[in-house]
Motif scaffolding. Structure first.
Motif, PDB file in Angstrom:
ATOM      1  N   ARG A 119     -25.167 -10.274  17.137  1.00 56.90           N
ATOM      2  CA  ARG A 119     -24.592  -9.491  18.161  1.00 56.90           C
ATOM      3  C   ARG A 119     -23.481 -10.642  18.628  1.00 56.90           C
ATOM      4  O   ARG A 119     -22.453 -10.077  19.431  1.00 56.90           O
ATOM      5  N   LEU A 120     -23.544 -12.015  18.427  1.00 59.25           N
ATOM      6  CA  LEU A 120     -22.333 -12.858  18.911  1.00 59.25           C
ATOM      7  C   LEU A 120     -21.412 -12.956  17.697  1.00 59.25           C
ATOM      8  O   LEU A 120     -22.047 -13.804  16.560  1.00 59.25           O
ATOM      9  N   LEU A 121     -20.556 -12.259  17.560  1.00 53.22           N
ATOM     10  CA  LEU A 121     -19.800 -12.452  16.308  1.00 53.22           C
ATOM     11  C   LEU A 121     -18.800 -13.527  16.517  1.00 53.22           C
ATOM     12  O   LEU A 121     -17.711 -13.385  17.048  1.00 53.22           O
ATOM     13  N   LEU A 126     -16.554 -21.877  16.416  1.00 51.52           N
ATOM     14  CA  LEU A 126     -17.125 -21.820  17.673  1.00 51.52           C
ATOM     15  C   LEU A 126     -18.693 -21.932  17.655  1.00 51.52           C
ATOM     16  O   LEU A 126     -19.240 -22.498  18.565  1.00 51.52           O
ATOM     17  N   ARG A 127     -18.888 -21.142  16.646  1.00 50.38           N
ATOM     18  CA  ARG A 127     -20.739 -21.320  16.796  1.00 50.38           C
ATOM     19  C   ARG A 127     -21.008 -22.799  16.594  1.00 50.38           C
ATOM     20  O   ARG A 127     -21.993 -23.175  17.363  1.00 50.38           O
ATOM     21  N   SER A 128     -20.349 -23.626  15.945  1.00 46.94           N
ATOM     22  CA  SER A 128     -20.743 -24.912  15.659  1.00 46.94           C
ATOM     23  C   SER A 128     -20.598 -25.966  17.118  1.00 46.94           C
ATOM     24  O   SER A 128     -21.121 -26.811  17.152  1.00 46.94           O
ATOM     25  N   ALA A 129     -19.662 -25.509  17.802  1.00 49.68           N
ATOM     26  CA  ALA A 129     -19.374 -26.108  19.028  1.00 49.68           C
ATOM     27  C   ALA A 129     -20.341 -25.494  20.270  1.00 49.68           C
ATOM     28  O   ALA A 129     -20.584 -26.137  21.115  1.00 49.68           O
ATOM     29  N   LEU A 130     -21.013 -24.614  19.974  1.00 46.70           N
ATOM     30  CA  LEU A 130     -22.029 -24.137  20.983  1.00 46.70           C
ATOM     31  C   LEU A 130     -23.344 -24.618  20.590  1.00 46.70           C
ATOM     32  O   LEU A 130     -23.809 -24.781  19.756  1.00 46.70           O
ATOM     33  N   ASP A 157     -30.006 -10.910  15.298  1.00 49.68           N
ATOM     34  CA  ASP A 157     -30.467 -11.272  13.862  1.00 49.68           C
ATOM     35  C   ASP A 157     -31.108 -12.840  14.123  1.00 49.68           C
ATOM     36  O   ASP A 157     -30.783 -13.469  15.125  1.00 49.68           O
ATOM     37  N   ALA A 158     -31.318 -13.053  12.893  1.00 48.21           N
ATOM     38  CA  ALA A 158     -31.853 -14.838  12.712  1.00 48.21           C
ATOM     39  C   ALA A 158     -30.890 -15.654  13.153  1.00 48.21           C
ATOM     40  O   ALA A 158     -31.195 -16.786  13.851  1.00 48.21           O
ATOM     41  N   VAL A 159     -29.898 -15.525  12.833  1.00 48.45           N
ATOM     42  CA  VAL A 159     -28.837 -16.509  13.002  1.00 48.45           C
ATOM     43  C   VAL A 159     -28.539 -16.688  14.793  1.00 48.45           C
ATOM     44  O   VAL A 159     -28.262 -17.692  15.348  1.00 48.45           O
ATOM     45  N   ASP A 160     -28.350 -15.452  15.081  1.00 42.45           N
ATOM     46  CA  ASP A 160     -27.860 -15.537  16.676  1.00 42.45           C
ATOM     47  C   ASP A 160     -29.271 -15.996  17.423  1.00 42.45           C
ATOM     48  O   ASP A 160     -29.263 -16.611  18.404  1.00 42.45           O
ATOM     49  N   GLN A 161     -30.604 -15.705  16.972  1.00 44.41           N
ATOM     50  CA  GLN A 161     -31.773 -16.267  17.575  1.00 44.41           C
ATOM     51  C   GLN A 161     -31.831 -17.645  17.890  1.00 44.41           C
ATOM     52  O   GLN A 161     -32.149 -18.315  18.657  1.00 44.41           O
ATOM     53  N   LYS A 162     -31.465 -18.403  16.678  1.00 44.44           N
ATOM     54  CA  LYS A 162     -31.384 -19.846  16.530  1.00 44.44           C
ATOM     55  C   LYS A 162     -30.374 -20.233  17.631  1.00 44.44           C
ATOM     56  O   LYS A 162     -30.795 -21.537  18.124  1.00 44.44           O
ATOM     57  N   LEU A 163     -29.260 -19.711  17.847  1.00 49.43           N
ATOM     58  CA  LEU A 163     -28.372 -20.180  18.918  1.00 49.43           C
ATOM     59  C   LEU A 163     -28.899 -19.919  20.006  1.00 49.43           C
ATOM     60  O   LEU A 163     -28.707 -20.659  21.136  1.00 49.43           O
ATOM     61  N   VAL A 335     -49.010   3.084   7.392  1.00 55.68           N
ATOM     62  CA  VAL A 335     -49.623   3.586   6.232  1.00 55.68           C
ATOM     63  C   VAL A 335     -48.715   3.978   5.452  1.00 55.68           C
ATOM     64  O   VAL A 335     -49.444   4.795   4.219  1.00 55.68           O
ATOM     65  N   ARG A 336     -47.621   4.320   5.411  1.00 59.74           N
ATOM     66  CA  ARG A 336     -46.638   4.866   4.402  1.00 59.74           C
ATOM     67  C   ARG A 336     -45.924   3.854   3.888  1.00 59.74           C
ATOM     68  O   ARG A 336     -44.780   3.841   3.301  1.00 59.74           O
ATOM     69  N   GLY A 337     -46.241   2.502   4.000  1.00 55.58           N
ATOM     70  CA  GLY A 337     -45.515   1.496   3.215  1.00 55.58           C
ATOM     71  C   GLY A 337     -44.589   0.807   3.993  1.00 55.58           C
ATOM     72  O   GLY A 337     -43.665  -0.365   3.630  1.00 55.58           O
ATOM     73  N   PHE A 338     -44.304   0.961   5.175  1.00 59.79           N
ATOM     74  CA  PHE A 338     -43.510   0.360   5.856  1.00 59.79           C
ATOM     75  C   PHE A 338     -44.142  -0.932   6.808  1.00 59.79           C
ATOM     76  O   PHE A 338     -45.198  -0.913   7.179  1.00 59.79           O
ATOM     77  N   GLU A 339     -43.628  -1.875   6.789  1.00 58.09           N
ATOM     78  CA  GLU A 339     -44.204  -3.387   7.013  1.00 58.09           C
ATOM     79  C   GLU A 339     -43.735  -3.799   8.467  1.00 58.09           C
ATOM     80  O   GLU A 339     -42.563  -3.594   8.832  1.00 58.09           O
ATOM     81  N   PRO A 340     -44.714  -4.453   9.373  1.00 57.77           N
ATOM     82  CA  PRO A 340     -44.045  -4.713  10.436  1.00 57.77           C
ATOM     83  C   PRO A 340     -43.127  -5.939  10.549  1.00 57.77           C
ATOM     84  O   PRO A 340     -43.264  -6.765   9.883  1.00 57.77           O
ATOM     85  N   GLU A 341     -42.343  -5.875  11.485  1.00 54.33           N
ATOM     86  CA  GLU A 341     -41.155  -6.782  11.624  1.00 54.33           C
ATOM     87  C   GLU A 341     -41.028  -6.943  13.105  1.00 54.33           C
ATOM     88  O   GLU A 341     -41.112  -6.023  13.886  1.00 54.33           O
ATOM     89  N   LEU A 342     -40.950  -8.299  13.411  1.00 51.06           N
ATOM     90  CA  LEU A 342     -40.842  -8.842  15.022  1.00 51.06           C
ATOM     91  C   LEU A 342     -39.405  -8.637  15.171  1.00 51.06           C
ATOM     92  O   LEU A 342     -38.492  -8.866  14.565  1.00 51.06           O
ATOM     93  N   THR A 343     -39.041  -7.899  16.493  1.00 48.84           N
ATOM     94  CA  THR A 343     -37.665  -7.843  16.966  1.00 48.84           C
ATOM     95  C   THR A 343     -37.719  -8.670  18.260  1.00 48.84           C
ATOM     96  O   THR A 343     -38.497  -9.270  18.982  1.00 48.84           O
ATOM     97  N   HIS A 344     -36.298  -9.242  18.541  1.00 43.77           N
ATOM     98  CA  HIS A 344     -36.195 -10.101  19.783  1.00 43.77           C
ATOM     99  C   HIS A 344     -35.056  -9.509  20.842  1.00 43.77           C
ATOM    100  O   HIS A 344     -34.233  -8.845  20.407  1.00 43.77           O
ATOM    101  N   SER A 345     -35.269  -9.957  21.861  1.00 43.35           N
ATOM    102  CA  SER A 345     -34.125  -9.900  22.699  1.00 43.35           C
ATOM    103  C   SER A 345     -34.172 -11.022  23.986  1.00 43.35           C
ATOM    104  O   SER A 345     -35.204 -11.624  24.072  1.00 43.35           O
ATOM    105  N   TRP A 346     -33.015 -11.342  24.584  1.00 44.79           N
ATOM    106  CA  TRP A 346     -32.855 -12.389  25.433  1.00 44.79           C
ATOM    107  C   TRP A 346     -32.411 -11.889  26.830  1.00 44.79           C
ATOM    108  O   TRP A 346     -31.416 -10.839  26.698  1.00 44.79           O
TER     109      TRP A 346
END
Length: 388
Positions: A119-121, A126-130, A157-163, A335-346
């Motif tokens: 989401r933060l492109l 810049l990423r290293s400065a923030l 995604d995980a990269v933005d979550q870390k920031l 039950v059809r083979g889809f696995e749980p995944e956590l999603t995030h928002s800030w």
């Protein structure tokens, strides 16, 4: 810039994706994720799906590092909460009860798309400065200048979550269900990894669809005929009209995707006695198949599961993709083979009193979601999950 020079980071907004050079956007967003393509946002705007009139007023964020564009984030000034899939209706209702304005709010998200991704492109410098404190403070200052009362960043995604990770910031989690391709050679190879009971159940569902004399045809990119895309749109509209809603997307939007993003676009149509009766549209990325839009005019036994899930699994295997994201919610996918995944928002809430109340809500909600997520993992249908 020398090590002793301080990085100056500023934020402003623009009113259209067309204000950002396509080359700049592509350099920062890449081309693997279809929902981040410059062409995707252009189609949304030129087809009038995202506009001030629809309550999706484009306000894309420009990150400047020492005056130069070094990052972007797709963003909108919203006057409602529809089409987001991270629900804050109760927050808006509480504001209204106290005579306060909840809208406009600044939404940083891909419209109508509950799919995790960048989401933060930002470029690497810049990423290293923030850091987390800076990004939250910058967004807090931005909404004050825009006259908004809050900001919301959905499905990073995980990269933005870390920031974004900051203990005192409002953080929500949710749960979706995704299918993972473990180098399957075909659908039967996938089924072989399930327990006997689940294999039989899925085969029965697929057989019942076939016994209704229903078959399926796939179309890709510019090879999707006009009459097929028009039929799909009728089915897509029906999904919303059944709930008394207008569809978010126009037929022109899908037509533009066919012309400008053909490598990403796939349509699967269900036919009965040669007549199209239902359809689903998928978008493919570098590693993931996204199932997003579906509809039918009449109900048929197990047709939804077959069109949206089993046909999607077959398509993901055929395309060699690692993951199939079939959309928000839906524990029937488990039950059809889809696995749980956590999603995030800030979230950033300007009003201090409501911020405190919402923080308590998000903490309680997180406990419930984590319990649900852990329970879901124990219900997976794979043989190695229960030894069967």
């Amino acid at each position: 810039m020398s090590e002793t020079e301080e990085s100056i980071i500023t934020l402003d907004t623009c009113q259209s994706v067309s204000d950002i050079p396509r080359e700049t956007w592509t350099r920062l967003a890449g081309i693997d994720n279809p929902f981040l393509r410059h062409e995707f946002f252009t189609a949304l705007e030129t087809s009038r799906c995202t506009s001030k009139a629809t309550g999706w007023n484009p306000s894309h964020i420009l990150f400047r590092l020492n005056g130069q564009i070094a990052g972007i984030a797709p963003a909108y000034l919203k006057t409602h909460s529809r089409g987001e899939y991270v629900f804050d209706w109760s927050w808006a209702d509480a504001y209204q009860r106290y005579g306060l304005d909840y809208y406009p709010k600044l939404l940083i998200a891909v419209p109508f798309t509950p799919s995790q991704g960048p989401r933060l492109l930002l470029d690497p410098a810049l990423r290293s400065a923030l850091n987390a404190h800076q990004i939250h403070d910058l967004l807090d200052s931005l909404i004050s200048r825009l006259g908004a009362h809050s900001w919301h960043l959905l499905f990073p995604d995980a990269v933005d979550q870390k920031l974004l990770q900051r203990e005192e910031q409002l953080h929500r989690i949710g749960c979706q269900f995704h299918w993972h391709n473990r180098q399957y050679e075909g659908f039967d190879d996938f089924l072989s990894q399930l327990t006997s009971r689940k294999r039989k159940s899925i085969r029965k569902e697929r057989r019942l669809v076939a016994e209704q004399n229903i078959s399926f045809t796939r179309f890709h990119g510019r090879e999707i005929p006009d009459h097929v895309l028009a039929a799909f749109y009728v089915f897509y509209q029906a999904t919303y009209l059944k709930r008394g809603q207008r569809p978010y997307l126009t037929q022109e939007f899908f037509e533009q995707l066919r012309e400008t993003m053909p490598d990403h676009l796939h349509v699967i149509m269900a036919l009965k006695n040669g007549e199209m009766i239902a359809g689903a549209l998928f978008l493919s990325g570098g590693k993931t198949l996204y199932g997003r839009y579906w509809g039918c005019l009449e109900e048929y036994n197990h047709l939804h599961f077959e069109t949206c899930y089993y046909q999607g699994i077959e398509l993901a295997i055929e395309l060699g993709l690692q993951t199939f994201d079939a959309g928000a919610q839906g524990e029937h996918k488990l039950v059809r083979g889809f696995e749980p995944e956590l999603t995030h928002s800030w979230h950033g809430i300007a009003h201090p009193g409501f911020r405190e109340a919402i923080e308590a809500f998000t903490q309680e909600e997180a406990d419930q979601v984590m319990n649900y997520y852990e329970d879901a993992k124990t219900a997976l249908p794979f043989r190695n999950n229960d030894g069967a």
